[in-house]
Each structure stands twice: as C-alpha cells, then as structure tokens.
Design a protein around this motif. Structure first.
Motif, PDB file in Angstrom:
ATOM      1  N   LEU A  73       0.846  -1.200   0.000  1.00 16.87           N
ATOM      2  CA  LEU A  73       0.000   0.000   0.000  1.00 16.87           C
ATOM      3  C   LEU A  73       0.883   1.251   0.000  1.00 16.87           C
ATOM      4  CD1 LEU A  73      -2.779  -0.996   2.586  1.00 16.87           C
ATOM      5  CD2 LEU A  73      -3.009  -0.886   0.103  1.00 16.87           C
ATOM      6  N   GLU A  74       1.812   1.294  -0.912  1.00 18.19           N
ATOM      7  CA  GLU A  74       2.791   2.391  -0.947  1.00 18.19           C
ATOM      8  C   GLU A  74       2.104   3.756  -0.948  1.00 18.19           C
ATOM      9  OE1 GLU A  74       6.139   4.225  -4.010  1.00 18.19           O
ATOM     10  OE2 GLU A  74       5.568   2.109  -4.158  1.00 18.19           O
ATOM     11  N   ASN A  75       2.521   4.591   0.007  1.00 19.10           N
ATOM     12  CA  ASN A  75       1.981   5.954   0.113  1.00 19.10           C
ATOM     13  C   ASN A  75       3.030   6.789   0.836  1.00 19.10           C
ATOM     14  OD1 ASN A  75       0.593   8.369   0.966  1.00 19.10           O
ATOM     15  ND2 ASN A  75      -1.342   7.311   0.612  1.00 19.10           N
ATOM     16  N   ARG A  76       3.815   7.504   0.064  1.00 12.37           N
ATOM     17  CA  ARG A  76       4.963   8.226   0.619  1.00 12.37           C
ATOM     18  C   ARG A  76       4.540   9.276   1.636  1.00 12.37           C
ATOM     19  NH1 ARG A  76       8.200  12.686  -0.663  1.00 12.37           N
ATOM     20  NH2 ARG A  76      10.415  12.371  -0.137  1.00 12.37           N
ATOM     21  N   ILE A  77       3.471  10.024   1.337  1.00  8.49           N
ATOM     22  CA  ILE A  77       3.039  11.094   2.243  1.00  8.49           C
ATOM     23  C   ILE A  77       2.569  10.513   3.577  1.00  8.49           C
ATOM     24  CG2 ILE A  77       1.334  12.915   2.597  1.00  8.49           C
ATOM     25  CD1 ILE A  77       1.411  13.429  -0.414  1.00  8.49           C
ATOM     26  N   ALA A  78       1.749   9.472   3.507  1.00  9.12           N
ATOM     27  CA  ALA A  78       1.259   8.844   4.738  1.00  9.12           C
ATOM     28  C   ALA A  78       2.401   8.258   5.547  1.00  9.12           C
ATOM     29  CB  ALA A  78       0.244   7.748   4.394  1.00  9.12           C
ATOM     30  N   ASN A  79       3.351   7.652   4.859  1.00  6.27           N
ATOM     31  CA  ASN A  79       4.487   7.046   5.554  1.00  6.27           C
ATOM     32  C   ASN A  79       5.343   8.099   6.247  1.00  6.27           C
ATOM     33  OD1 ASN A  79       7.565   5.892   5.326  1.00  6.27           O
ATOM     34  ND2 ASN A  79       6.072   4.276   5.748  1.00  6.27           N
ATOM     35  N   LEU A  80       5.587   9.213   5.557  1.00 10.21           N
ATOM     36  CA  LEU A  80       6.371  10.295   6.162  1.00 10.21           C
ATOM     37  C   LEU A  80       5.658  10.894   7.367  1.00 10.21           C
ATOM     38  CD1 LEU A  80       7.748  12.161   3.008  1.00 10.21           C
ATOM     39  CD2 LEU A  80       9.075  10.860   4.691  1.00 10.21           C
ATOM     40  N   ALA A  81       4.331  11.065   7.251  1.00  5.97           N
ATOM     41  CA  ALA A  81       3.557  11.636   8.352  1.00  5.97           C
ATOM     42  C   ALA A  81       3.568  10.711   9.565  1.00  5.97           C
ATOM     43  CB  ALA A  81       2.128  11.909   7.897  1.00  5.97           C
ATOM     44  N   LEU A  82       3.302   9.430   9.334  1.00  4.51           N
ATOM     45  CA  LEU A  82       3.294   8.459  10.436  1.00  4.51           C
ATOM     46  C   LEU A  82       4.689   8.324  11.043  1.00  4.51           C
ATOM     47  CD1 LEU A  82       1.069   5.642   8.881  1.00  4.51           C
ATOM     48  CD2 LEU A  82       0.474   7.127  10.795  1.00  4.51           C
ATOM     49  N   GLY A  83       5.701   8.267  10.181  1.00  2.00           N
ATOM     50  CA  GLY A  83       7.068   8.159  10.672  1.00  2.00           C
ATOM     51  C   GLY A  83       7.478   9.357  11.505  1.00  2.00           C
ATOM     52  N   GLY A  84       7.043  10.562  11.075  1.00  2.52           N
ATOM     53  CA  GLY A  84       7.361  11.767  11.839  1.00  2.52           C
ATOM     54  C   GLY A  84       6.725  11.758  13.217  1.00  2.52           C
ATOM     55  N   ILE A  85       5.469  11.309  13.285  1.00  2.00           N
ATOM     56  CA  ILE A  85       4.770  11.244  14.573  1.00  2.00           C
ATOM     57  C   ILE A  85       5.450  10.237  15.501  1.00  2.00           C
ATOM     58  CG2 ILE A  85       2.600  10.576  15.687  1.00  2.00           C
ATOM     59  CD1 ILE A  85       1.169  11.615  13.149  1.00  2.00           C
ATOM     60  N   VAL A  86       5.772   9.069  14.953  1.00  2.00           N
ATOM     61  CA  VAL A  86       6.421   8.023  15.747  1.00  2.00           C
ATOM     62  C   VAL A  86       7.795   8.480  16.233  1.00  2.00           C
ATOM     63  CG1 VAL A  86       7.468   5.727  15.618  1.00  2.00           C
ATOM     64  CG2 VAL A  86       5.171   6.107  14.712  1.00  2.00           C
ATOM     65  N   ASN A  87       8.568   9.101  15.362  1.00  2.40           N
ATOM     66  CA  ASN A  87       9.898   9.571  15.750  1.00  2.40           C
ATOM     67  C   ASN A  87       9.823  10.668  16.809  1.00  2.40           C
ATOM     68  OD1 ASN A  87      11.118   7.817  13.980  1.00  2.40           O
ATOM     69  ND2 ASN A  87      11.292   9.322  12.331  1.00  2.40           N
ATOM     70  N   ALA A  88       8.817  11.533  16.686  1.00  5.17           N
ATOM     71  CA  ALA A  88       8.638  12.586  17.689  1.00  5.17           C
ATOM     72  C   ALA A  88       8.317  11.983  19.049  1.00  5.17           C
ATOM     73  CB  ALA A  88       7.525  13.537  17.256  1.00  5.17           C
ATOM     74  N   GLY A  89       7.448  10.973  19.055  1.00  8.91           N
ATOM     75  CA  GLY A  89       7.095  10.325  20.309  1.00  8.91           C
ATOM     76  C   GLY A  89       8.268   9.622  20.952  1.00  8.91           C
ATOM     77  N   ARG A  90       9.121   9.029  20.134  1.00  4.97           N
ATOM     78  CA  ARG A  90      10.279   8.299  20.672  1.00  4.97           C
ATOM     79  C   ARG A  90      11.396   9.229  21.135  1.00  4.97           C
ATOM     80  NH1 ARG A  90      12.525   4.427  16.473  1.00  4.97           N
ATOM     81  NH2 ARG A  90      13.671   3.595  18.243  1.00  4.97           N
ATOM     82  N   SER A  91      11.388  10.471  20.672  1.00  4.03           N
ATOM     83  CA  SER A  91      12.504  11.379  20.981  1.00  4.03           C
ATOM     84  C   SER A  91      12.345  12.092  22.317  1.00  4.03           C
ATOM     85  CB  SER A  91      12.645  12.420  19.863  1.00  4.03           C
ATOM     86  OG  SER A  91      11.502  13.268  19.827  1.00  4.03           O
ATOM     87  N   ILE A  92      11.153  12.028  22.919  1.00  6.12           N
ATOM     88  CA  ILE A  92      10.912  12.747  24.170  1.00  6.12           C
ATOM     89  C   ILE A  92      11.289  11.870  25.355  1.00  6.12           C
ATOM     90  CG2 ILE A  92       9.191  13.948  25.578  1.00  6.12           C
ATOM     91  CD1 ILE A  92       7.521  14.299  23.039  1.00  6.12           C
ATOM     92  N   PRO A  93      12.206  12.293  26.210  1.00  6.26           N
ATOM     93  CA  PRO A  93      12.537  11.513  27.412  1.00  6.26           C
ATOM     94  C   PRO A  93      11.300  11.270  28.260  1.00  6.26           C
ATOM     95  CG  PRO A  93      14.126  13.285  27.067  1.00  6.26           C
ATOM     96  CD  PRO A  93      13.013  13.518  26.097  1.00  6.26           C
TER      97      PRO A  93
END
Length: 218
Positions: free
Chosen positions: A47-67
C-alpha cells in the motif's frame, strides 16, 4: 524485614504489575497496527503511500525522541482528562502507554521487514488482498520477532514505571524513593532493586520461551 515492610513491598509489586500490564496491553493493541501501517505504506510495499508514511514516521519519531520523565510532565493535562488525576498508578498508565506506542510501532515495523518479500509476492500472485496478506502472511511470519519486541517493551515499561514513582506514580519506584531514599532505609531499597531484577528476569524468560516455541513451529 518487618511484616509492614513486606506488605508495602507486595503492594508496590502489584501496582507495578498493574501499570505494566495495562500500558503494555494498550500499547500492543495500538502500536502493532501502527507498525503495520508504517510497513505497508513504505516505498515498494503493498500500500505504498509516501506522504502517509512520512507523516506516520514523523509522529512516531517525535514520540520516541521525548525523554519519559519529560513526557510524564508534558501530558499531565491529558492524564487528568482521561483519569481525573495526575498522580497514582492509574494516572501513570497514560504516559506509560503514550511512551510505549511509538516504541512498539517501530519494533513491529522491524519484525515485518524480516519477512521474506517472496512470501508477499507469492500471496499477491494468488490474488490475496492487502488485508489477507497482512493477517495471513505478514503477522504470522513476523510472530517470533513481534514476541521478542513485546518482551523488550514490557521490560522497558518496568523501568519506566519505576521512574513514574518520581512523580507519585506508585509501584516499586515510588516505594524505593519514599522509603529507600527519602527515609534512608537501605533494606527497602535493596528489596526493591531485587524484586525489579527478578521481575525483568521473569519477563525475559517467558518471552524467550514463547519466541523459541514459535521459531520452532515455523
């Protein structure tokens, strides 16, 4: 240790198990589907979708970056909204879950990446839908990796729950801080550390056994 100390220790252990079980269960229910979405929307996936993948990846990375200690304080309004309070074991489940969901998502994505692409291509050639590929090919094949990831998550949540004691989250961390540190009770502090180590060892042992079982069943 006195009878009162044992009572406090067992109560704190129960609170820790309660926090870890609930936050772990919710994070698995939400994090694994999120990991699946991260996988299937990547370039070249079903289900390739570059925009959705970037958005989801950004949210996940933001959540993981907060102590975690900062996250607990930052989402106090959300914790109060959901539980009616910002202290106690039930309140601690909210930041524990929020911290674990992106962690589980990346672990699930990594486990799915280990599934041979040939299996997916074979399922596609037989006319399987994306949902069928996910439920009948990807998740069953990735099960050992997912179990390993769940084990790591639960162990991490044990350590996070101990940190939650710093702001009144209850559990073994709260016991160690209030009695072991603030009251200079070395016996309570040692008992708390021993129980935490034993709990982590038990979780890891059960997780390893389950992973080994499903590895052999493949």
């Amino acid at each position: 240790m006195s009878a009162d100390a044992w009572s406090l220790l067992f109560k704190a252990l129960w609170e820790t198990l309660y926090m870890v079980a609930f936050s772990g269960g919710i994070s698995f229910l939400l994090g694994i589907p999120l990991g699946v979405l991260l996988y299937v929307t990547r370039e070249g996936r079903i289900l390739e979708n570059r925009i959705a993948n970037l958005a989801l990846g950004g949210i996940v990375n933001a959540g993981r970056s907060i102590p975690f200690i900062i996250l607990m304080v930052a989402i106090i309004p959300l914790t109060r909204l959901l539980t009616g309070t910002s202290i106690g074991t039930t309140a601690a489940i909210v930041p524990l879950t929020v911290a674990a969901i992106p962690f589980v998502a990346r672990i699930a994505e990594g486990a799915l990446n280990e599934v041979p692409s040939g299996l997916v291509e074979a399922a596609q050639s037989m006319g399987a839908s994306p949902l069928q590929i996910v439920t009948r090919v990807l998740l069953p094949e990735a099960r050992p990796g997912l179990i390993n990831g769940m084990t790591i998550t639960l162990v991490t949540l044990v350590s996070y729950s101990a940190m939650a004691g710093a702001i009144g989250g209850g559990g073994l961390g709260d016991l160690g801080i209030r009695y072991g540190y603030q009251r200079f009770d070395g016996v309570i502090m040692l008992a708390t550390v021993v129980v935490l180590i034993a709990l982590v060892q038990l979780l890891q042992m059960v997780g390893d056994r389950l992973q080994h079982y499903y590895d052999r069943s493949h």
